[in-house]
Design an enzyme around this catalytic site. Structure first.
Site, PDB file in Angstrom:
ATOM      1  N   ILE A 437      11.105 -29.034  86.773  1.00 56.20           N
ATOM      2  CA  ILE A 437      10.521 -29.824  87.861  1.00 56.20           C
ATOM      3  C   ILE A 437      11.535 -30.059  88.980  1.00 56.20           C
ATOM      4  CG2 ILE A 437       9.251 -31.970  88.374  1.00 56.20           C
ATOM      5  CD1 ILE A 437       7.818 -29.921  86.549  1.00 56.20           C
ATOM      6  N   GLU A 490      19.205 -30.391  92.138  1.00 57.86           N
ATOM      7  CA  GLU A 490      19.143 -31.681  92.854  1.00 57.86           C
ATOM      8  C   GLU A 490      20.357 -32.585  92.618  1.00 57.86           C
ATOM      9  OE1 GLU A 490      15.285 -33.650  92.591  1.00 57.86           O
ATOM     10  OE2 GLU A 490      14.260 -31.714  92.456  1.00 57.86           O
ATOM     11  N   CYS A 522      15.693 -48.450  87.014  1.00 57.11           N
ATOM     12  CA  CYS A 522      15.498 -49.238  88.236  1.00 57.11           C
ATOM     13  C   CYS A 522      15.557 -48.297  89.435  1.00 57.11           C
ATOM     14  CB  CYS A 522      16.610 -50.264  88.390  1.00 57.11           C
ATOM     15  SG  CYS A 522      16.632 -51.443  87.040  1.00 57.11           S
ATOM     16  N   HIS A 648       4.195 -31.555  92.418  1.00 53.92           N
ATOM     17  CA  HIS A 648       4.382 -32.140  91.092  1.00 53.92           C
ATOM     18  C   HIS A 648       3.922 -33.589  91.103  1.00 53.92           C
ATOM     19  CE1 HIS A 648       6.195 -33.656  87.456  1.00 53.92           C
ATOM     20  NE2 HIS A 648       6.807 -34.573  88.182  1.00 53.92           N
ATOM     21  N   HIS A 701      10.892 -38.379  79.295  1.00 55.58           N
ATOM     22  CA  HIS A 701      11.287 -39.786  79.335  1.00 55.58           C
ATOM     23  C   HIS A 701      11.930 -40.228  78.029  1.00 55.58           C
ATOM     24  CE1 HIS A 701       8.064 -39.181  82.255  1.00 55.58           C
ATOM     25  NE2 HIS A 701       8.846 -39.892  83.028  1.00 55.58           N
ATOM     26  N   CYS A 733       8.550 -33.591  83.739  1.00 56.32           N
ATOM     27  CA  CYS A 733       9.093 -34.253  84.937  1.00 56.32           C
ATOM     28  C   CYS A 733      10.534 -33.783  85.122  1.00 56.32           C
ATOM     29  CB  CYS A 733       9.015 -35.772  84.791  1.00 56.32           C
ATOM     30  SG  CYS A 733       9.259 -36.660  86.348  1.00 56.32           S
TER      31      CYS A 733
END
Ligand code: GLN
Ligand code: ZN
Length: 761
Positions: A437, A490, A522, A648, A701, A733
């Site tokens: 992703i 990235e 956060c 995405h 995650h 993700c």
């Protein structure tokens, strides 16, 4: 003087202390006792600052180690068997539900996570199994109440109410919600009695689900629950708290119950005022009036707020009005005081949680004063509000461009199917192309580099060459495991929105304005302060560099306009549509530069498209989707047909907006599916979805590494249901929050699973 109340307070700490402690605990560097005692200190700080601001109704039990909804599930003993069988202590069972567990006691995935209404916060979705036994499990709300009391803070305990709890949980049992409610309500009654014993004055039950479209069945369920609950004799006062909208479907029914207090949101629920005007407000009860915005970061407009409260006083007659926040302050950062780098011309317009506390107090003071119009703080507020027009806000060239947009600017030609044929020829990808992703793990090494660079201890060239080294590494790695479409990783991006915001004109950045997104994550949303404009290319250099290292196609990564908008703190002096088009024009320039530079695949992330979907269906299109989808189309409408556009999305609930998603006219869509057991696949096939899709095959995650067999099974399930030549294989993700080791292993397993499947087909 009127009393003031806060619906909920931020809990992660000004420096995200809670996140850091929790992560240290996960890493075994902090003991459970240490974690618990640090958390207790944090709570004391929060209570104290509210008390010092004169808050009369200070919330307790709004603290959470991960998520308040999960806390509620845990408290009500809604703990699926697979977590109970791990046989861990209470806190670790709780964390296992939150983030999965892989270790000596077993291997289970986390519970699914969903967006909390129209916010950037995510809650954990509890599962109610058939053998669920609702009962009080643990003493968290009582302990925190007592703990506050020890420091002389009399608090208003907060709990998710039974109606919202049942409606938002996943009911996997063989019982109806009504049947479940019968068993659940006694537990809430038990809670009421316990708080009565502790002499709590008032308990806040959050029922935000009431602001959504309600069916007859919902109204009945609510009725069954609250008739019983309110009949409990031994209880504190009950504040029924709603937020994020108005109560149009239930207001009339609601005021017939014996709630001691009702909390209404007058910011997002403008209609609430009309409901009161029409149906009245029960005499002698308290109205907790949410007039200080719990979601935005702008100062309150005292003039409007005071008018509103005066109006409320007139229409409610004898009701006792308490000045409150519109929702929990969880959605805003701690304090503007930390923003030492911002010019006063910006600061003057900002109010975070602590400043909002002062606003509550000021409003309470002004509202009963006869000559507030000559009060100095009132006048100061007016002066700032009226200054919102200077050059920091308006760019005429941008305004003109948006005004001149025509229908054809939103349409890409030729059609999707024709483009698909052309792209197939150009790209020559194998069956089930594999990709990621975009981001790869942001190791401490990279974070360190960035912080040195930001502090000026590393110059631009040094930083760029360090980033390039990482890019070269990750390109090599992706080639080595046989991924088909590569990314540059990235590494240069701290955050997918902040990175672009920093390069675009119109944004303002904060140092410490963190808000919790989920659990230990956060975010620090940028603030859209003025008109948005691209000043120079933002991503072209590094993406071209990555492409120069490989003959495989390299996917250029951008963040889409709606995600930039939704993950920023937005303006209130310009419509969402206008701002979205401004950002879209800026990203459009970038997309076209990437194409010109020879990049053949461009991903424009719309991770957050669904997030700001209005809560009521009747508002979806007019108020949001109509312009949001067009903003996305505007970005890619002028690309060559051979250029493949990916997007995405960080969720898998497409069913209700599937047509709109197809309307985005992307060529490939990757989305989150791993946590939701791929139920979406059936929706896609039932709706004849044409866009090529990459339903994430594993959950990023969680640190869990999926095995080759597990991945093969999932991929086979997907291609059983969808045409295999429209399917892409990818994680669900970006990988930036993951560790390097688990990422390497997971991706290897993923490409291996695809290799095995290709061999057999
Ligand atoms: N391209 C982004 C990344 O991989 C997408 C992140 C997201 O969807 N939240 O990090
Ligand atoms: Zn995502």
């Amino acid at each position: 003087m009127k009393q003031i109340s806060v619906v909920g307070y931020p809990r992660v700490g000004q420096d995200r202390e809670l996140k850091k402690w929790t992560e240290s605990y996960f890493a075994g560097q902090l003991s459970q006792e240490e974690l618990l005692s640090l958390a207790a200190k944090l709570r004391q700080i929060h209570w104290l600052s509210q008390r010092q601001s004169g808050v009369n109704y200070i919330p307790s039990n709004d603290f959470s180690f991960y998520d308040i909804f999960l806390d509620t599930a845990f408290l009500l003993n809604v703990i699926p068997q697979r977590y109970r069988s791990l046989d861990l202590g209470a806190l670790d069972t709780y964390f296992a539900m939150a983030k999965g567990y892989q270790g000596a006691n077993g291997d289970v995935k986390a519970l699914p996570m969903k967006k909390w209404f129209n916010t950037n916060y995510h809650y954990i979705v509890p599962e109610i199994e058939s053998d669920v036994e609702f009962k009080l499990n643990g003493t968290k709300p009582f302990d925190e109440y007592n703990e506050a009391l020890r420091d002389n803070n009399l608090t208003k305990p907060v709990l998710i109410g039974p109606f919202t709890f049942l409606k938002l949980s996943e009911n996997q049992s063989d019982k109806t919600l009504g049947e479940l409610a019968e068993k659940l309500v006694p537990v809430y009654q038990d809670i009421l009695r316990k708080f009565a014993d502790l002499k709590a004055e008032i308990l806040q039950l959050d029922e935000p689900l009431l602001v959504t479209d309600l069916t007859e069945e919902d109204l009945t369920l609510f009725d069954e629950i609250y008739k019983k609950l309110l009949a409990e004799k031994s209880r504190p006062k009950i504040l029924l708290q709603s937020y994020f909208g108005d109560l149009r479907d239930i207001y009339e029914q609601l005021i017939s119950y014996d709630f001691d207090a009702i909390g209404l949101d007058f910011i997002e629920g403008k209609e609430n005022l009309r409901l009161i005007e029409r149906y009245g407000f029960p005499a002698g009860k308290q109205l907790f009036a949410g007039v200080v915005n719990g979601k935005n970061i702008w100062i309150n407009n005292y003039e409007e707020t005071l008018n509103l409260i005066h109006r409320l006083a007139t229409v409610t007659g004898s009701a006792d009005i308490v000045i409150s926040t519109s929702c929990s302050l969880l959605h805003v950062p701690y304090t503007v005081k930390n923003e030492t780098g911002l010019d006063e011309k910006y600061l003057a317009h900002l109010a975070f949680a602590e400043e909002k506390l002062s606003e509550l107090a000021e409003i309470a003071r002004l509202v009963d004063s006869r000559d507030y119009r000559s009060d100095s703080s009132y006048l100061a507020n007016r002066a700032i509000i009226s200054k919102k027009s200077g050059e920091d806000f308006r760019r005429e060239d941008v305004r003109r461009k948006v005004a001149l947009l025509e229908e054809k600017d939103f349409v890409r030609t030729p059609s999707f199917e024709e483009r698909r044929e052309l792209q197939k020829k150009v790209l020559q990808l194998p069956l089930l192309p594999t990709t990621t992703i975009g981001s790869f793990p942001q190791t401490t090494e990279i974070k360190k580099l960035r912080s040195l660079y930001k502090k000026g201890e590393l110059n631009t060239d040094e930083y760029a060459s360090a980033i390039k080294e990482k890019i070269a590494e990750v390109v090599k790695f992706q080639e080595s495991i046989g991924l088909d479409v590569l990314v540059h990783g990235e590494y240069e991006r701290n955050d997918m929105v902040e990175y672009f915001g920093e390069k675009l004109a119109g944004f303002v950045f904060t140092k410490k304005a963190w808000v919790q997104s989920y659990g230990t994550r956060c975010v620090k949303p940028p603030i859209i302060f003025g008109d948005v404009k691209r000043l120079e290319p933002m991503t072209v250099d590094l993406i071209l560099y990555a492409q120069s290292l490989t003959t495989k196609p390299l996917k250029g990564m951008l963040t889409g306009p709606i995600t930039i908008l939704n993950w920023s703190f937005g303006r209130e002096d310009l419509s969402g549509k206008e701002v979205a088009y401004q950002i879209a024009l800026a990203i459009k320039e970038e997309v076209e530069d990437l194409e010109k530079a020879g990049i053949k695949i461009i991903q424009i992330d719309e991770a957050a498209l669904r997030e700001k979907l209005p809560l009521r269906k009747s508002d979806w299109h007019v108020e949001y989707l109509d312009w949001a989808i067009r903003a996305f189309r505007l970005v890619h409408s002028d690309l060559k047909p051979e250029t493949q556009v990916h997007t995405h999305m960080c969720y898998s609930e497409f069913e209700d907006i599937i047509k709109d998603i197809e309307e985005m006219d992307a060529d490939v869509i990757t989305f989150e599916a791993a946590r939701s057991e791929l139920s979406l696949i059936d929706v896609l096939s039932a709706n004849n979805f044409k866009t090529e899709v990459g339903p994430g095959v594993y959950d990023v995650h969680s640190p869990r590494v999926p095995s080759v067999e597990e991945l093969e099974t999932i991929i086979r399930k997907i291609i059983d249901r969808l045409e295999s030549d429209r399917v892409w294989i990818n994680p669900d993700c970006g990988l930036k929050t993951r560790g390097e080791k688990e990422t390497t292993e997971s991706l290897k397993n993923m490409t291996e699973a695809v290799r095995l499947i290709r061999q057999h087909s």
